[in-house]
Design a protein around this motif. Structure first.
Motif, PDB file in Angstrom:
ATOM      1  N   ASP A 271      16.483  27.073 -22.821  1.00  0.00           N
ATOM      2  CA  ASP A 271      15.315  26.799 -22.762  1.00  0.00           C
ATOM      3  C   ASP A 271      15.183  27.287 -21.649  1.00  0.00           C
ATOM      4  N   ALA A 272      14.258  28.734 -21.661  1.00  0.00           N
ATOM      5  CA  ALA A 272      13.727  28.815 -20.416  1.00  0.00           C
ATOM      6  C   ALA A 272      12.260  29.866 -20.584  1.00  0.00           C
ATOM      7  N   PRO A 273      11.532  29.485 -19.801  1.00  0.00           N
ATOM      8  CA  PRO A 273      10.333  30.193 -20.659  1.00  0.00           C
ATOM      9  C   PRO A 273      10.430  31.042 -19.833  1.00  0.00           C
ATOM     10  N   LEU A 274       9.013  32.043 -20.916  1.00  0.00           N
ATOM     11  CA  LEU A 274       9.108  33.285 -20.858  1.00  0.00           C
ATOM     12  C   LEU A 274       9.070  33.591 -19.734  1.00  0.00           C
ATOM     13  N   ASP A 275       8.237  33.858 -18.560  1.00  0.00           N
ATOM     14  CA  ASP A 275       7.900  33.929 -17.171  1.00  0.00           C
ATOM     15  C   ASP A 275       9.095  34.954 -16.898  1.00  0.00           C
TER      16      ASP A 275
ATOM     17  N   ILE B 186      39.753  27.124 -35.168  1.00  0.00           N
ATOM     18  CA  ILE B 186      39.054  28.074 -33.663  1.00  0.00           C
ATOM     19  C   ILE B 186      38.287  27.628 -33.412  1.00  0.00           C
ATOM     20  N   ILE B 187      37.276  27.691 -32.049  1.00  0.00           N
ATOM     21  CA  ILE B 187      36.345  27.185 -31.825  1.00  0.00           C
ATOM     22  C   ILE B 187      35.160  28.282 -31.439  1.00  0.00           C
ATOM     23  N   VAL B 188      34.400  28.854 -32.617  1.00  0.00           N
ATOM     24  CA  VAL B 188      33.973  29.903 -32.327  1.00  0.00           C
ATOM     25  C   VAL B 188      32.586  30.208 -31.676  1.00  0.00           C
ATOM     26  N   ILE B 189      32.331  30.486 -30.789  1.00  0.00           N
ATOM     27  CA  ILE B 189      30.642  30.371 -29.922  1.00  0.00           C
ATOM     28  C   ILE B 189      30.382  31.686 -30.600  1.00  0.00           C
ATOM     29  N   THR B 190      28.892  31.455 -30.094  1.00  0.00           N
ATOM     30  CA  THR B 190      27.757  32.557 -30.705  1.00  0.00           C
ATOM     31  C   THR B 190      26.484  32.499 -29.945  1.00  0.00           C
ATOM     32  N   ALA B 191      26.407  34.179 -29.686  1.00  0.00           N
ATOM     33  CA  ALA B 191      25.436  34.087 -28.485  1.00  0.00           C
ATOM     34  C   ALA B 191      24.442  34.763 -29.270  1.00  0.00           C
ATOM     35  N   PHE B 192      23.710  34.557 -29.827  1.00  0.00           N
ATOM     36  CA  PHE B 192      22.583  34.951 -30.757  1.00  0.00           C
ATOM     37  C   PHE B 192      20.606  34.852 -30.806  1.00  0.00           C
ATOM     38  N   ILE B 193      19.994  35.666 -29.846  1.00  0.00           N
ATOM     39  CA  ILE B 193      18.597  35.294 -30.531  1.00  0.00           C
ATOM     40  C   ILE B 193      18.847  34.110 -31.063  1.00  0.00           C
TER      41      ILE B 193
ATOM     42  N   PRO C  68       7.733  36.543 -33.058  1.00  0.00           N
ATOM     43  CA  PRO C  68       7.307  34.842 -33.035  1.00  0.00           C
ATOM     44  C   PRO C  68       9.389  34.615 -32.386  1.00  0.00           C
ATOM     45  N   TYR C  69       9.478  33.565 -31.554  1.00  0.00           N
ATOM     46  CA  TYR C  69      10.452  32.454 -31.414  1.00  0.00           C
ATOM     47  C   TYR C  69      10.042  31.026 -31.998  1.00  0.00           C
ATOM     48  N   GLU C  70      11.265  31.109 -33.060  1.00  0.00           N
ATOM     49  CA  GLU C  70      10.978  29.831 -33.741  1.00  0.00           C
ATOM     50  C   GLU C  70      11.502  28.367 -32.960  1.00  0.00           C
ATOM     51  N   VAL C  71      11.080  27.843 -32.044  1.00  0.00           N
ATOM     52  CA  VAL C  71      12.126  26.476 -31.435  1.00  0.00           C
ATOM     53  C   VAL C  71      13.137  26.104 -32.330  1.00  0.00           C
ATOM     54  N   PRO C  72      13.937  25.302 -31.993  1.00  0.00           N
ATOM     55  CA  PRO C  72      14.687  24.173 -32.905  1.00  0.00           C
ATOM     56  C   PRO C  72      14.037  23.356 -33.163  1.00  0.00           C
ATOM     57  N   LEU C  73      14.457  22.438 -33.846  1.00  0.00           N
ATOM     58  CA  LEU C  73      13.467  21.214 -34.162  1.00  0.00           C
ATOM     59  C   LEU C  73      14.325  20.417 -34.087  1.00  0.00           C
ATOM     60  N   LYS C  74      15.769  20.200 -34.334  1.00  0.00           N
ATOM     61  CA  LYS C  74      16.711  19.139 -34.161  1.00  0.00           C
ATOM     62  C   LYS C  74      18.431  20.419 -33.427  1.00  0.00           C
ATOM     63  N   ALA C  75      18.314  20.628 -32.509  1.00  0.00           N
ATOM     64  CA  ALA C  75      19.238  20.983 -32.080  1.00  0.00           C
ATOM     65  C   ALA C  75      19.826  20.006 -31.216  1.00  0.00           C
ATOM     66  N   GLU C  76      21.327  20.509 -31.529  1.00  0.00           N
ATOM     67  CA  GLU C  76      22.215  18.885 -31.147  1.00  0.00           C
ATOM     68  C   GLU C  76      22.021  18.560 -29.263  1.00  0.00           C
ATOM     69  N   VAL C  77      22.065  20.300 -28.828  1.00  0.00           N
ATOM     70  CA  VAL C  77      21.838  20.558 -27.259  1.00  0.00           C
ATOM     71  C   VAL C  77      20.899  21.172 -27.053  1.00  0.00           C
ATOM     72  N   ALA C  78      20.551  21.053 -26.354  1.00  0.00           N
ATOM     73  CA  ALA C  78      18.765  21.459 -25.568  1.00  0.00           C
ATOM     74  C   ALA C  78      19.360  21.603 -23.731  1.00  0.00           C
ATOM     75  N   LEU C  79      19.707  23.007 -23.915  1.00  0.00           N
ATOM     76  CA  LEU C  79      19.537  23.273 -21.919  1.00  0.00           C
ATOM     77  C   LEU C  79      18.350  23.467 -21.460  1.00  0.00           C
ATOM     78  N   LYS C  80      18.257  23.139 -20.324  1.00  0.00           N
ATOM     79  CA  LYS C  80      16.793  23.880 -19.583  1.00  0.00           C
ATOM     80  C   LYS C  80      17.375  24.879 -18.820  1.00  0.00           C
TER      81      LYS C  80
ATOM     82  N   ALA D 124      17.466  33.795 -21.544  1.00  0.00           N
ATOM     83  CA  ALA D 124      17.507  33.070 -21.188  1.00  0.00           C
ATOM     84  C   ALA D 124      18.318  31.919 -20.590  1.00  0.00           C
ATOM     85  N   GLY D 125      19.879  33.217 -20.788  1.00  0.00           N
ATOM     86  CA  GLY D 125      21.178  32.861 -20.290  1.00  0.00           C
ATOM     87  C   GLY D 125      21.900  32.221 -21.322  1.00  0.00           C
ATOM     88  N   LYS D 126      21.779  33.146 -22.632  1.00  0.00           N
ATOM     89  CA  LYS D 126      22.812  32.615 -23.413  1.00  0.00           C
ATOM     90  C   LYS D 126      24.361  33.344 -23.328  1.00  0.00           C
TER      91      LYS D 126
END
Length: 638
Positions: free
Chosen positions: A576-580, A544-551, A608-620, A482-484
């Motif tokens: 958020d990116a479509p599976l295809d 420190i501002i820590v940045i994590t990139a995990f599925i 499965p992947y459980e989509v966040p319900l209340k993410a602070e930021v959603a990026l297309k 997805a580009g994380k």
């Protein structure tokens, strides 16, 4: 003015020289309303012949209109100088009077008895070495008796003289005297004062005030003035711990640099090795300078100027202490606070504090308990009203040298100043450092080991102040491809360019070290995220501002990580990116292997992947460029 010494008229210089060498005792009179405090002081001044003739004439005239003693001169009017005091027959303000005898000089503070003037009484007691607690023989120990005894003891007064007054109104009864002594002994059990004396007196008649009373032959102790002349106060001073708070740096020319202040404790001599706090720099005393010439030795209470052998940086507020003294530096401590303003003290509000000669900003973080000065019991309080006394936790914005008030009153006390009005609103006596508590605490935990939580002296707020920004976690989640990782890396580059302290935790990289023992089962993946969350929290606590990139496909795992952070310090970013689209990108060829069955439990295919319900930021990520997405992120993160 008449005086016992003939030198006043015969040889004034000899008298002044003799007077200069006398010891000085500061004491207060306190107790319940109408116990006779002002009358007692008037009697001491009158019988020691320290009243000017015009003063005596004035109070004789005033006694006819404002007196309370009938035909006799009302000696209380010598100190009750305010019109409202004379009208009401009470003491409101603190009145100071001076007198002397052949043996000693005295400064008396006449303090008010009413509860509403507790702050005035505390002011008078702050410089006293002895307190006279007056008790009306008719009524015995009263509420104000306990209150003033407690305040005198709180302020470190070691010598208490319990003067049982108005014995003439109980026919000078010996039994009544002993009853009151026994009653006060119950109060004394709660006090720390080491020297408590009892004397029966009649301030109005003069019995046992200056001279022994013929009406009380059963009392074989000294009269009140004899007690005051004989009390030993030299041992009350701390002559062991050297304390010289620097008040002013004297630099009149290029050849002289002196450090001025009043010696608060200890004995200072030329050649003595000292250190400067809080810097810890060391030097040796070269000279002790005064207006009357250099001194070979200086004692507590003397105003001096000290020069050193070395040119070192010393400023107002620094302390000069003995080289071997171990004085703790701390920014938090317990203190007894007397509140002196109509506006209540609010925990958490920032005030200016003055400790010795040092100015600092600080706040009361908690009130342990408020003392009911009527019963000496402890009770809960959310704030402090006028005249309240409480044990509080105080926190400063920077560490300073700290002393216990009882060992060094001059450096163990402070005043509290309102930052807006610059009015003194409270006074405090340091009890102990908060750091002197156990360096650990017992917290509930699910660790398999029997462990405790160890406190650290450097807090997250201190680290953040040093870094110039808050510590927080930006948690990227989304399908593989997805580009994380790309966005997380681009965000870190941009934050780093702007001067922020950052750390990037990438999913693949963590698997090489911290989590190399974990597989890809659902349990192992949950443990992988748990470990990353704990590490991210540690980085955030470091400011420190820590940045994590995990599925991080499961909501419960992401929610568990969020729970480790304070509100607003965990920013969940759903890439958020479509599976295809993810399959089409597939930079690592993982989707193809998963569809071929070569990879089990692959998110999006066999797990499965459980989509966040209340993410602070959603990026297309499929609809915007990386530059546009990073711009969105920066606005949210900062």
């Amino acid at each position: 003015m008449a005086h016992a010494s003939d030198l006043i008229s015969d040889n004034i210089e000899a008298y002044l020289k003799e007077h200069e060498q006398k010891d000085l005792l500061r004491f207060i009179t306190c107790g319940s309303v109408d116990d006779g405090k002002s009358t007692l002081i008037g009697r001491l001044l009158h019988d020691s012949k320290m009243i000017y003739e015009d003063q005596l004439a004035a109070i004789t005239q005033a006694s006819k209109t404002s007196g309370t003693t009938g035909e006799e001169v009302d000696l209380a009017l010598l100190v009750d100088g305010l019109q409202s005091e004379r009208e009401q027959g009470i003491t409101i303000d603190v009145a100071y009077r001076f007198f002397s005898t052949d043996k000693r000089k005295f400064i008396i503070a006449d303090t008010p008895g009413h509860e509403q003037y507790t702050r005035n009484m505390a002011t008078g007691a702050s410089t006293a070495s002895l307190a006279i607690i007056l008790i009306d023989a008719r009524y015995g120990v009263q509420t104000q008796t306990r209150r003033h005894s407690f305040i005198a003891d709180l302020l470190g007064i070691q010598h208490l003289v319990v003067a049982i007054n108005k014995m003439d109104l109980v026919d000078f009864a010996e039994q009544r005297f002993h009853e009151i002594v026994a009653e006060y002994q119950q109060v004394a059990e709660k006090l720390k004062a080491r020297d408590i004396r009892f004397v029966p007196i009649s301030a109005l008649k003069g019995d046992n005030v200056v001279n022994q009373s013929e009406a009380m032959p059963w009392y074989d102790g000294p009269a009140l003035l004899e007690l005051l002349e004989g009390v030993e106060i030299s041992r009350d001073q701390n002559l062991t711990d050297l304390r010289l708070p620097v008040q002013y740096v004297n630099r009149p020319n290029l050849d002289f640099r002196g450090y001025c202040g009043t010696l608060a404790a200890g004995i200072l001599r030329p050649g003595q090795a000292i250190q400067v706090l809080p810097s810890g720099k060391r030097s040796t005393v070269a000279r002790i300078v005064t207006q009357d010439g250099d001194l070979e030795v200086a004692y507590p209470g003397q105003a001096i100027t000290v020069t050193l052998e070395d040119e070192i940086d010393i400023s107002r507020g620094d302390w000069l202490v003995a080289e071997t003294d171990e004085v703790p530096l701390a920014n938090s401590f317990e203190a007894d606070i007397v509140w002196m303003h109509e506006t209540p003290m609010e925990p958490g509000k920032l005030y200016d504090l003055k400790l010795a000669t040092r100015d600092a900003a600080g706040k009361v973080t908690a009130i342990d308990y408020q003392v009911d000065v009527n019963t000496l019991e402890h009770r809960h309080a959310d704030d402090l009203d006028l005249n309240a006394i409480a044990r509080c936790h105080v926190e400063l914005t920077a560490p300073v040298p700290i002393d216990d008030y009882r060992s060094s009153p001059g450096t163990g006390s402070f005043i509290i100043i309102d930052r807006l009005t610059n009015v003194t609103v409270g006074a405090g006596m340091i009890h102990q450092l908060l750091d002197s508590e156990l360096p650990y605490e017992f917290r509930e935990h699910d660790s398999k080991a029997n462990v405790v939580w160890n406190r650290t002296s450097v807090t997250q707020a201190m680290r953040e102040q040093l870094n110039g920004h808050e510590g927080k976690c930006v948690w990227f989640t989304g399908l593989s491809g997805a580009g994380k990782s790309s966005l997380a890396n681009a965000l870190e580059v941009e934050l780093n360019r702007r001067g922020y302290h950052t750390m990037l935790l990438d999913g693949d990289n963590v698997r090489h070290g911290l989590c190399k023992d974990l597989g890809m089962s659902e349990e192992d993946r949950a443990e992988n995220i748990r470990r990353v969350g704990e590490v991210a929290r540690l980085f955030a606590e470091a400011g420190i501002i820590v940045i994590t990139a995990f599925i991080s496909p499961f909501r419960k795992d992401r929610d568990a990580a969020r729970a480790l952070f304070g509100e607003g310090n965990f920013i969940e970013v759903h890439v958020d990116a479509p599976l295809d689209v993810c399959e089409e990108r597939d930079p690592k060829g993982l989707y193809q292997k998963a569809r071929e069955g070569k990879i089990k439990d692959f998110t999006g295919i066999s797990s499965p992947y459980e989509v966040p319900l209340k993410a602070e930021v959603a990026l297309k990520s499929a609809e915007y460029t990386q530059q546009e997405l990073v711009a969105q992120l920066v606005k949210r993160v900062l």
